[in-house]
Scaffold this motif. Structure first.
Motif, PDB file in Angstrom:
ATOM      1  N   VAL A 163       0.451   9.047 -15.685  1.00 28.62           N
ATOM      2  CA  VAL A 163       1.242   9.967 -16.500  1.00 28.62           C
ATOM      3  C   VAL A 163       1.156  11.360 -15.887  1.00 28.62           C
ATOM      4  CG1 VAL A 163       1.119   8.686 -18.668  1.00 28.62           C
ATOM      5  CG2 VAL A 163      -0.744  10.243 -18.055  1.00 28.62           C
ATOM      6  N   ALA A 164       2.074  12.235 -16.292  1.00 31.35           N
ATOM      7  CA  ALA A 164       2.115  13.592 -15.739  1.00 31.35           C
ATOM      8  C   ALA A 164       2.874  14.484 -16.707  1.00 31.35           C
ATOM      9  CB  ALA A 164       2.797  13.596 -14.367  1.00 31.35           C
ATOM     10  N   TYR A 165       2.777  15.795 -16.482  1.00 36.25           N
ATOM     11  CA  TYR A 165       3.540  16.755 -17.279  1.00 36.25           C
ATOM     12  C   TYR A 165       4.860  17.059 -16.586  1.00 36.25           C
ATOM     13  CZ  TYR A 165      -0.498  17.680 -20.249  1.00 36.25           C
ATOM     14  OH  TYR A 165      -1.533  17.549 -21.137  1.00 36.25           O
ATOM     15  N   GLY A 166       5.913  17.145 -17.379  1.00 38.36           N
ATOM     16  CA  GLY A 166       7.216  17.514 -16.862  1.00 38.36           C
ATOM     17  C   GLY A 166       7.504  18.985 -17.099  1.00 38.36           C
ATOM     18  N   VAL A 179      -1.423  27.829 -32.309  1.00 37.81           N
ATOM     19  CA  VAL A 179      -2.564  27.381 -31.529  1.00 37.81           C
ATOM     20  C   VAL A 179      -2.263  27.596 -30.058  1.00 37.81           C
ATOM     21  CG1 VAL A 179      -4.052  25.441 -30.969  1.00 37.81           C
ATOM     22  CG2 VAL A 179      -3.094  25.627 -33.249  1.00 37.81           C
ATOM     23  N   TYR A 180      -3.239  28.083 -29.312  1.00 35.44           N
ATOM     24  CA  TYR A 180      -3.086  28.243 -27.875  1.00 35.44           C
ATOM     25  C   TYR A 180      -3.422  26.928 -27.184  1.00 35.44           C
ATOM     26  CZ  TYR A 180      -2.766  33.246 -28.679  1.00 35.44           C
ATOM     27  OH  TYR A 180      -2.366  34.481 -29.100  1.00 35.44           O
ATOM     28  N   LEU A 181      -2.487  26.432 -26.387  1.00 32.61           N
ATOM     29  CA  LEU A 181      -2.690  25.187 -25.664  1.00 32.61           C
ATOM     30  C   LEU A 181      -2.581  25.452 -24.171  1.00 32.61           C
ATOM     31  CD1 LEU A 181      -0.533  22.639 -27.686  1.00 32.61           C
ATOM     32  CD2 LEU A 181      -3.009  22.809 -27.649  1.00 32.61           C
ATOM     33  N   ALA A 182      -3.456  24.824 -23.408  1.00 34.86           N
ATOM     34  CA  ALA A 182      -3.359  24.902 -21.957  1.00 34.86           C
ATOM     35  C   ALA A 182      -2.385  23.851 -21.485  1.00 34.86           C
ATOM     36  CB  ALA A 182      -4.728  24.675 -21.323  1.00 34.86           C
ATOM     37  N   ASP A 183      -1.297  24.270 -20.840  1.00 39.92           N
ATOM     38  CA  ASP A 183      -0.277  23.349 -20.369  1.00 39.92           C
ATOM     39  C   ASP A 183      -0.469  23.123 -18.884  1.00 39.92           C
ATOM     40  OD1 ASP A 183       3.346  23.190 -20.888  1.00 39.92           O
ATOM     41  OD2 ASP A 183       1.838  21.681 -20.426  1.00 39.92           O
ATOM     42  N   ALA A 184      -0.018  21.972 -18.399  1.00 38.64           N
ATOM     43  CA  ALA A 184      -0.151  21.652 -16.982  1.00 38.64           C
ATOM     44  C   ALA A 184       0.895  22.400 -16.178  1.00 38.64           C
ATOM     45  CB  ALA A 184       0.012  20.153 -16.778  1.00 38.64           C
ATOM     46  N   PRO A 185       0.648  22.630 -14.876  1.00 39.28           N
ATOM     47  CA  PRO A 185       1.649  23.271 -14.030  1.00 39.28           C
ATOM     48  C   PRO A 185       2.916  22.443 -13.984  1.00 39.28           C
ATOM     49  CG  PRO A 185      -0.481  23.138 -12.915  1.00 39.28           C
ATOM     50  CD  PRO A 185      -0.573  22.299 -14.153  1.00 39.28           C
ATOM     51  N   ALA A 186       4.044  23.110 -13.948  1.00 40.63           N
ATOM     52  CA  ALA A 186       5.312  22.394 -13.856  1.00 40.63           C
ATOM     53  C   ALA A 186       5.437  21.753 -12.489  1.00 40.63           C
ATOM     54  CB  ALA A 186       6.478  23.360 -14.084  1.00 40.63           C
TER      55      ALA A 186
END
Length: 377
Positions: free
Chosen positions: A295-298, A17-24
């Motif tokens: 919360v945030a993406y690491g 599955v293609y997932l959109a990830d947040a910028p690092a």
């Protein structure tokens, strides 16, 4: 997709599955440096640059769920009122959970267990209400229609204490008392709701290592997606529904609805949707005014300094028992646009603490594949 975002390909339950990830994040720190606070860390600013001292959350002492106490004396037992804004974590409760987690020993790993760092809850449809205890707490009927899985007692007035007191659930394991929900999907030709036939909630690592991994605190609320986003979702678009099991036509289906926004699946494939939640936490708040800022993406290097605690990343893998039609569908969050772009999900987390700690340590920290109850082998 926002500039700078990356598209990640993940494999879940045998489906790519293609997932959109947040910028690092640029500035990172090891989450192990912020494991357990005797009190909220004084140097950690609230999102937006303001400190926790300027929070709109009432300053009353927090209950174990993170809700301000409504008690006026030793014998008072008034039910907490559902409310939003900055919801503080109870530092004593979080420290107790973190200490127990660090002291817990891992269980021996049986032969044949895989190396996917995850555990899960398998859920079924529970009920449908025009309520949202995260976005519109205490306001019954104020939301678009939502389809709930997990805790059976959830409505607009639900607070964290309710999830632990009323534990009847459509999820396994039984130790997961959480509530999860998404906007209701409707058949555009008939106007009838199309409910989920399978709803798997993964708790997992998004990274190549599990350094500093901590469990999820109880009472955590968060949202993935944007209910106000209303753009077309044609073939190949990010954030669209897809066809599972690689039926003819792969993820995009053998054909599209008349408006192009919905796949029509071939073979044995049916409509699915997958959404991902962040994996880093500020260590101070169980919710924020926009339900995302706490919360945030690491990244593989760690979590951003503003959100230093690495938590399990929740991922919804949702199955609908329909194959798609030329008339297509619409979401309760965008009846007029009739696209999938407003799809979003809410998670209101409440687990038996020992089970959450055990699954996080055995499965995510050790990077071993687990199912509802433990090692999957």
């Amino acid at each position: 997709m926002a500039a700078g975002a990356a598209v990640a390909v993940t494999v879940v339950a045998g489906t790519a599955v293609y997932l959109a990830d947040a910028p690092a994040a640029e500035e990172t720190t090891n989450a192990a440096n912020a494991l357990a606070y005797g009190s909220p860390p004084s140097g950690l600013a609230a999102p937006g640059g303001s400190s926790a001292a300027t929070s709109t959350t009432p300053s009353a002492a927090a209950s174990p769920s993170g809700k301000p106490s409504t008690s006026t004396g030793p014998s008072a037992a008034a039910k907490p009122v559902a409310k939003g804004g900055w919801i503080p974590v109870d530092p004593a409760a979080w420290k107790a959970q973190a200490d127990a987690y660090k002291a817990m020993k891992t269980d021996p790993v049986p032969a044949g267990v895989g190396n996917l760092p995850e555990f899960r809850a398998d859920c079924q449809y529970s009920h449908r209400r025009p309520d949202d205890p995260i976005v519109a707490p205490g306001l019954p009927g104020a939301s678009h229609m939502h389809s709930f899985v997990g805790n059976k007692g959830v409505d607009a007035d639900t607070v964290a204490e309710d999830l632990m007191m009323f534990t009847a659930s459509t999820c396994k394991p039984a130790q997961d008392h959480s509530a999860y929900w998404v906007p209701t999907l409707y058949d555009n030709a008939t106007g009838k709701p199309v409910e989920t036939t399978g709803f798997r909630v993964y708790y997992r690592s998004l990274r190549s290592n599990s350094s500093g991994q901590m469990p999820m605190p109880n009472g955590m609320r968060m949202i993935s997606g944007d209910a106000k986003k209303k753009v077309p979702t044609p073939r190949g678009a990010s954030g669209q529904f897809y066809c599972a099991h690689y039926g003819p036509g792969d993820l995009d289906g053998v054909a599209r609805s008349t408006n192009g926004n919905w796949p029509i699946c071939g073979g044995n494939a049916t409509l699915h949707f997958m959404m991902q939640f962040p994996d880093c936490w500020d260590g101070k708040h169980l919710d924020s005014p926009n339900h995302k800022s706490h919360v945030a993406y690491g990244s593989n290097e760690g979590c951003p300094s503003s959100h230093p605690v690495r938590i399990p990343a929740i991922t919804f893998d949702i199955q609908y028992g329909v194959k798609g039609t030329p008339a297509g569908y619409y979401l309760s969050s965008d009846k007029e646009g009739k696209s999938a772009s407003s799809m979003h999900g809410d998670a209101f987390v409440m687990w038996d603490v020992r089970m959450m700690n055990k699954q996080t340590k055995n499965c995510i920290l050790q990077r071993k594949t687990c199912d509802n109850d433990g090692y999957d082998g």
